[in-house]
Structures are given as structure tokens and as C-alpha cells.
Enzyme design. Structure first.
Site, short mmCIF file in Angstrom:
data_model
loop_
_atom_site.label_atom_id
_atom_site.label_comp_id
_atom_site.label_asym_id
_atom_site.label_seq_id
_atom_site.Cartn_x
_atom_site.Cartn_y
_atom_site.Cartn_z
N GLY A 160 21.16 -6.08 30.80
CA GLY A 160 22.41 -5.35 31.00
C GLY A 160 23.29 -5.37 29.76
N LEU A 185 1.04 5.35 0.15
CA LEU A 185 0.43 6.67 0.36
C LEU A 185 1.54 7.71 0.53
CD1 LEU A 185 -1.93 8.60 1.03
CD2 LEU A 185 -1.87 7.77 3.38
N PHE A 233 0.87 -1.18 0.00
CA PHE A 233 0.00 0.00 0.00
C PHE A 233 0.90 1.22 0.00
CE2 PHE A 233 -2.60 3.25 2.12
CZ PHE A 233 -3.78 3.16 1.37
N GLU A 237 1.91 3.71 9.89
CA GLU A 237 0.44 3.61 9.87
C GLU A 237 -0.19 4.63 10.82
OE1 GLU A 237 -1.52 -0.07 9.25
OE2 GLU A 237 0.19 -0.95 8.24
#
Lengths: 261, 385
Positions: free
Chosen positions: B339, B124, B122, B363
């Protein structure tokens, strides 16, 4: 291609006990797994089917609880499964086991290729494959590490020998045993698992495979286990004395004497 | 904790765990070190039908929902978060198609996704549009028989590896976010190129690349839904996908907690295993509380979505924010419990800490999502009055 894969349930642990009467493994109440070598046999059978078409039938001789293992075989690609289960089969050695398997395979008839793991991890004999081929009267190839070609009723394979590989061709039907180098067995699939859940596992008794009662189980076994024991391990430890420097020097001497360095 | 999973969900969870332990655990350090895409594992997941769990039976799926997807992501992430996101990004890349695609589009693409033959992605984000997603600049100009794409997408998970890409682009640049649309682009389309593969802090085995479009012509039928609906669809897709990121975070945190507990039981200091020390006990207890709370919230949100709820923007954001903050906290504390050893790359825990950070970022950053939750609170109050 019709492929038959022989599977065996083995103890999934090293903490097993021995029945003092028969000197065989007590299989009740312990967690069982598929004999690891057999998983390679099943995977190879499924791969051959995917390439050449046909059907994979998983077959096992064992107590009713072995049905679980056969369901797992279906979830990883076997089409059908047959369990050979009968009280009279109990206590079988390799001879009686291969006789029983051979009777069942003869009943299936349409087999082209029988695949077994190289050996089991409990009995460790590696004899069932070759004995099975002998009883079926068909060729046998052990320790197959790659299937090169299956064509026109012939099979060509690469097999592992002590210091290399051999390429062998045979007519079909045949029995082969496979080594772990041959493939990486797939994990079950969700669709396969759901198919396995509802699958009908056929069970055949001694009568159904037309087996001679004297040839199966303990009575059909040519060998008897007299005694099972752990070998005694003797270790000779030696403590070096003196300053760290002299200890180091005498350790070097001893390693040289032992030709380790 | 009893989460009342169905038989099928327990089976899915068990199988995902088995793959994680048998196939992923032995190679996770190497995959991380070499930044190598886990193709062999994707194949295992495909063969085991795990790409089918979140798709309907009509498209060769198994008909499961958000919770089924979350269970797989969590189990994989418990061992390796980079593998988990490569898997989950395919779900993200198919959600717009699944929700808004035509029957023909779904039949064309979803069965291959279900079989794991094709991964999806996807896209965007762009260089100038991150949290401000409305500022995207990639355009799709309508021509005879299709759209011509131009622009660059950035930081795209599964970029280069996936076969199918859902893009949010502008079909009408004059209208800003209202001119955005969603389109499908297949790998190999002329004019669709891949930019550099990013070098990341964590989830290094996953692939993150630039997608470059230079006069890339796609057929008209690749438009998902209607023109102008792209931005809205993207927001809805994220509402549905965020519990997946929450599950990734829960898995990470659980993996870190397990590792820390194992270590604390074995590490002897002052003559006792350090798990006997109250300061360590306090840490481990707090970690365990957080992990279980994050899991409970994530599953509850996933179930809300699966029940057919209409609006779950706030709930979905809550699960992602809470679980990712938990993952960051728990992995950091796990390093502290271990540690010096925890800081070394010979142990898996520093990787988990590096992997956790991204869950607070992608997201929807947790900052943006807190804003979203607050906005929903206001909206709901206004509605009631």
C-alpha cells in the site's frame, strides 16, 4: 614477516548456560563464531603478509570443534592453522590460556609478530594479549588502530587511548592487540574456501608443546569463577496524572530537575 | 525446491548471499539515491573470487558455467539489481572473447577479468540501432596495422567504469549486418571517449554511458574472430547471456516477495495482520508460484547451455521473457500489498519495481524475443517436415 594470529571460538548467541560445577560457560551444542575482535587481528595479519611477504599462522586453544573456525581462517587468508587441543586444557583462565599459547608460539619459534583481538566477547577480560607478551618476554602494544610502518625489525603503530591516539614504536618480535577501527575484515574467497576444505589443521596436545600439566587448564588457573549472575535491574517508573496539559508541564519540571533539558 | 546444485554451486550461492546481505543491503538505498557506481562492492566480489565462477580454469577462472553465473546474479539481485547487472555486464563483455577469441587474446585479458581487476562491457546499441541491431553505423576502417573506429554507442552498461569493451562495428558498411565485426577496445585508447552518464528510472547505481569513437586506432589483433561475423557473434553472445538477465529478474522478484510477506505479517488492519486476508493471500500465492516457475525455467535453461547444447536461442529467450515479465508483475504486486508504505522511498520495494522494468527491455526487448521464439518454432517445424 611471520605472523601469528590468536583466535578464539565464542558462543554466537547470548543464550548460554553455565556449568554449575566449574562456573564456566557450557560450550557444547551451541553455535560458535570467531570472536569478532579476532577477525580484525586475522585481517591485519593477512594485510601485513600481502605487503611484506611471509606467512600467517592462525592458532587457537579449544575443543576439536574449533577446527571449523581455523578452516574459516584459512579461507580468509591464513596460510596455516594450529589447534591446541587437550582435555587438560579445559577450564583455563587467562593465565593458563596465555601460558598454553606461549608454549605453542615458542615451539613455532620463527614468529615476528603476534596479533590478538583486543578482547573476547565472552570472557571480556582483554588479558590474554598482555599476559602472552609477558610470558614470551617480548614487547606489547594494546589497542592498535593502525600499523604505520614495519621496517628493519621495528614496528610503528597508532594506538587508541582514552582521549586520542598514541604513536608507538617497538622492536620486533612483539605482541599487539587490535581494535575494530583498524580494518574491515574480508569475506572468504572461493579459492580460499576450497583450500580450507583440504587443509590439514595441525593439532598439538599438552605433551607436544611441552606444557607443564600443572600450568594448563583448570589446575593452572590462578582465578576461579565463584558465581555468575545477572545484575538486578531496578527501574522506578512513575505515572503522571491529570490533563494532558498538566502532565506535559510536570514532565518538563521533572526533566529540568533531572537536568536533562 | 531442490535444484540439485553441486557442492561448489551451493558454496557459490551461499557466499554471494552473504556478500549481498552483509555488504550490499546496508548501502543499497544510498547507492540508488546517489546513482553511485558500487566500486567497493565490486572489490568485495572480486576478492571473494565471484568473477572467476563463469570463466575456465585455464584463464584463472573456477570452471563454472551459466548456472554458476546465474546463482551469483540471482543472490545479488535479491538485494540490489543494480549491483547485479554491474557484475553480470562483465560476463556479457567477456563472452565474445571467451567463445571466439584467440588463445593469445584470452590469455591477455581473461585472467584480469577473473581476478576482478578489470570490468568488461559489451556495446552494440546505437542511437539509431536498438532492436534493429543490424542498423548500426559505427565503422572500423582497415588501415595499416589496425582499424580506425568512428561512431557512437549508446546506453552501454558499465560504460566508463569497465576497462575492456567488446564492440560490434561495421568493417564493411556496404554489406550491412553482414559487414559487422567484433573488436576489443581498451579504456584509455586515444580517440575513445565517454559521453554523458544516463539518468535512469531504475538500476541507478549501475553506470550507463555513451561511448564515442573519434578516429580511434586499435591494433589489428583486437579483432575477435573473422571480419563479417560480428552480428552472428552478437546474437550468440546474447543467447548465452539472457539466462543471466532471467536470474537478475528472479532475484528481484524473490526479494520483492520476501519483503511483501514480511510486511503482510506485521501490518495490522481490521485487528489482524493483513496476511490473514484472503485477497492478500491470493496475491502472495500467485507471486510465489510465478517466482518459483521463473527460477525453475531459468535454471533449466542454464543447465541446457552448460550441457553443451548447440542451439538454445528459443530456450534462452523464454527464460528472459518469462522471468522479466514475472519480475515486473511480482514487484508491482508487492508494492500493492504494501500500500502507501510500498510507494514510499523509505521502503525498498518501489526501487525493486523501478529496477524490474529494464529487465523487460534490455538484451532484447520481450517483444523482439517473442518474435525470436516464434521464428524458432517455425524453423523447427519446417526441419521436421
Amino acid at each position: 614477516m611471520n605472523i601469528i594470529v590468536c583466535l578464539k571460538q565464542v558462543p554466537g548467541t547470548t543464550k548460554v548456560s553455565i556449568d554449575p560445577q566449574t562456573n564456566t560457560l557450557v560450550r557444547q551444542g551451541i553455535k560458535n563464531i570467531v570472536n569478532p575482535f579476532d577477525t580484525y587481528a586475522l585481517e591485519e595479519g593477512v594485510r601485513i603478509k600481502e605487503k611484506h611477504g611471509g606467512k600467517v599462522t592462525a592458532i587457537s586453544m579449544g575443543p576439536p570443534q574449533a577446527e571449523e573456525m581455523l578452516r574459516e581462517a584459512i579461507s580468509t587468508g591464513a596460510d596455516e592453522a594450529i589447534l591446541l587441543s587437550d582435555r587438560s586444557f579445559a577450564g583455563a583462565d587467562t593465565l593458563a590460556t596465555s601460558y598454553t599459547l606461549a608454549r605453542a608460539i615458542n615451539k613455532i619459534k620463527e614468529d615476528n609478530l603476534v596479533i590478538c583481538g583486543r578482547q573476547t566477547i565472552d570472557g571480556d577480560t582483554g588479558q590474554v594479549g598482555p599476559e602472552l607478551a609477558e610470558m614470551l618476554g617480548i614487547p606489547f602494544i594494546a589497542y592498535v588502530s593502525r600499523i604505520e610502518e614495519i621496517n628493519n625489525g621495528r614496528i610503528r603503530v597508532q594506538r587508541l587511548v582514552e582521549d586520542g591516539h598514541e604513536i608507538i614504536e617497538s622492536t620486533l618480535p612483539a605482541v599487539i592487540t587490535v581494535v575494530k577501527e583498524i580494518n574491515t575484515p574480508r569475506l572468504p574467497s572461493l579459492r580460499g574456501m576450497s583450500k580450507a576444505k583440504s587443509a590439514v589443521i595441525t593439532t598439538w596436545t599438552a605433551q607436544e608443546i611441552g606444557a607443564d600439566k600443572e600450568m594448563v587448564g583448570l589446575s593452572g588457573s590462578a582465578t576461579r569463577v565463584i558465581k555468575i549472575f545477572f545484575p538486578q535491574r531496578v527501574r522506578h517508573g512513575e505515572m503522571l496524572q491529570g490533563s494532558p496539559e498538566s502532565q506535559a508541564a510536570s514532565l518538563i519540571d521533572k526533566l529540568r530537575q533531572a537536568k536533562l533539558i | 525446491m531442490e535444484y540439485l546444485l553441486s557442492e561448489q554451486q551451493k558454496t557459490i550461492q551461499g557466499l554471494a548471499r552473504r556478500i549481498a546481505e552483509e555488504r550490499i543491503l546496508p548501502v543499497r538505498a544510498e547507492l540508488d539515491e546517489k546513482e553511485e557506481f558500487p566500486w567497493a562492492i565490486m572489490k568485495d566480489l572480486a576478492e571473494s573470487d565471484l568473477f572467476r565462477v563463469f570463466l575456465p580454469e585455464a584463464y584463472e577462472g573456477l570452471g563454472g558455467g551459466c548456472l554458476d553465473l546465474c546463482l551469483v546474479v540471482e543472490e545479488i539481485s535479491r538485494v540490489c539489481s543494480a549491483v547485479a547487472i554491474s557484475y553480470a555486464a562483465t560476463a556479457l563483455g567477456s563472452f565474445a572473447l571467451l567463445e571466439y577469441g584467440t588463445e593469445e587474446q584470452k590469455r591477455k585479458y581473461l585472467p584480469d577479468i577473473a581476478a576482478g581487476k578489470k570490468l568488461a562491457a559489451f556495446a552494440l546499441t546505437e542511437p539509431t540501432a536498438g532492436s534493429d541491431a543490424g542498423a548500426i553505423k559505427t565503422t572500423a576502417k582497415k588501415v595499416d596495422g589496425g582499424y580506425v573506429l568512428n561512431g557512437t554507442k549508446q546506453f552501454i552498461t558499465n560504460g566508463g567504469e569497465a576497462e575492456l569493451y567488446t564492440l560490434i562495428i561495421l568493417t564493411d558498411p556496404s554489406r550491412g549486418a553482414r559487414g559487422a565485426s567484433a573488436v576489443l577496445v581498451e579504456k584509455g585508447t586515444p580517440g575513445f571517449l565517454f559521453g554523458k552518464k544516463e539518468k535512469k528510472m531504475g538500476i541507478r547505481a549501475s553506470a550507463t554511458r555513451e561511448l564515442v569513437f573519434q578516429n580511434c586506432l586499435i591494433p589489428e589483433q583486437n579483432l575477435i574472430g573473422r571480419e563479417g561475423m560480428g552480428f552472428l557473434m552478437a546474437m550468440k553472445v546474447f543467447d548465452r547471456s539472457r539466462p543471466g538477465i532471467a536470474a537478475q529478474a528472479v532475484g528481484l522478484a524473490q526479494g520483492a516477495l520476501d519483503t511483501a510477506v514480511d510486511y503482510a505479517r506485521q501490518r495490522i488492519q481490521f485487528g489482524h495482520p493483513i496476511i490473514a486476508l484472503p485477497v492478500i493471500q491470493d496475491k502472495l500465492a500467485d507471486m510465489a508460484i510465478q517466482v518459483e516457475a521463473a527460477r525453475a525455467l531459468t535454471y533449466a535453461v542454464a543447465r541446457t547451455i552448460d550441457s553443451g547444447a548447440k542451439n538454445f536461442t528459443a530456450e534462452s529467450s523464454m527464460s528472459k521473457v518469462f522471468a522479466s515479465d514475472t519480475a515486473m508483475k511480482v514487484t508491482t504486486e508487492a508494492v500493492q500489498v504494501m500500500g502507501g508504505a510500498g510507494y514510499m522511498r523509505d521502503y525498498p520495494i518501489e526501487k525493486m519495481m523501478r529496477d524490474a522494468k529494464i529487465t523487460q527491455i534490455y538484451e532484447g526487448t520481450n517483444e523482439v524475443l517473442r518474435g525470436t521464439i516464434a521464428a524458432e518454432l517455425r524453423k523447427r517445424k519446417t526441419k521436421r517436415e
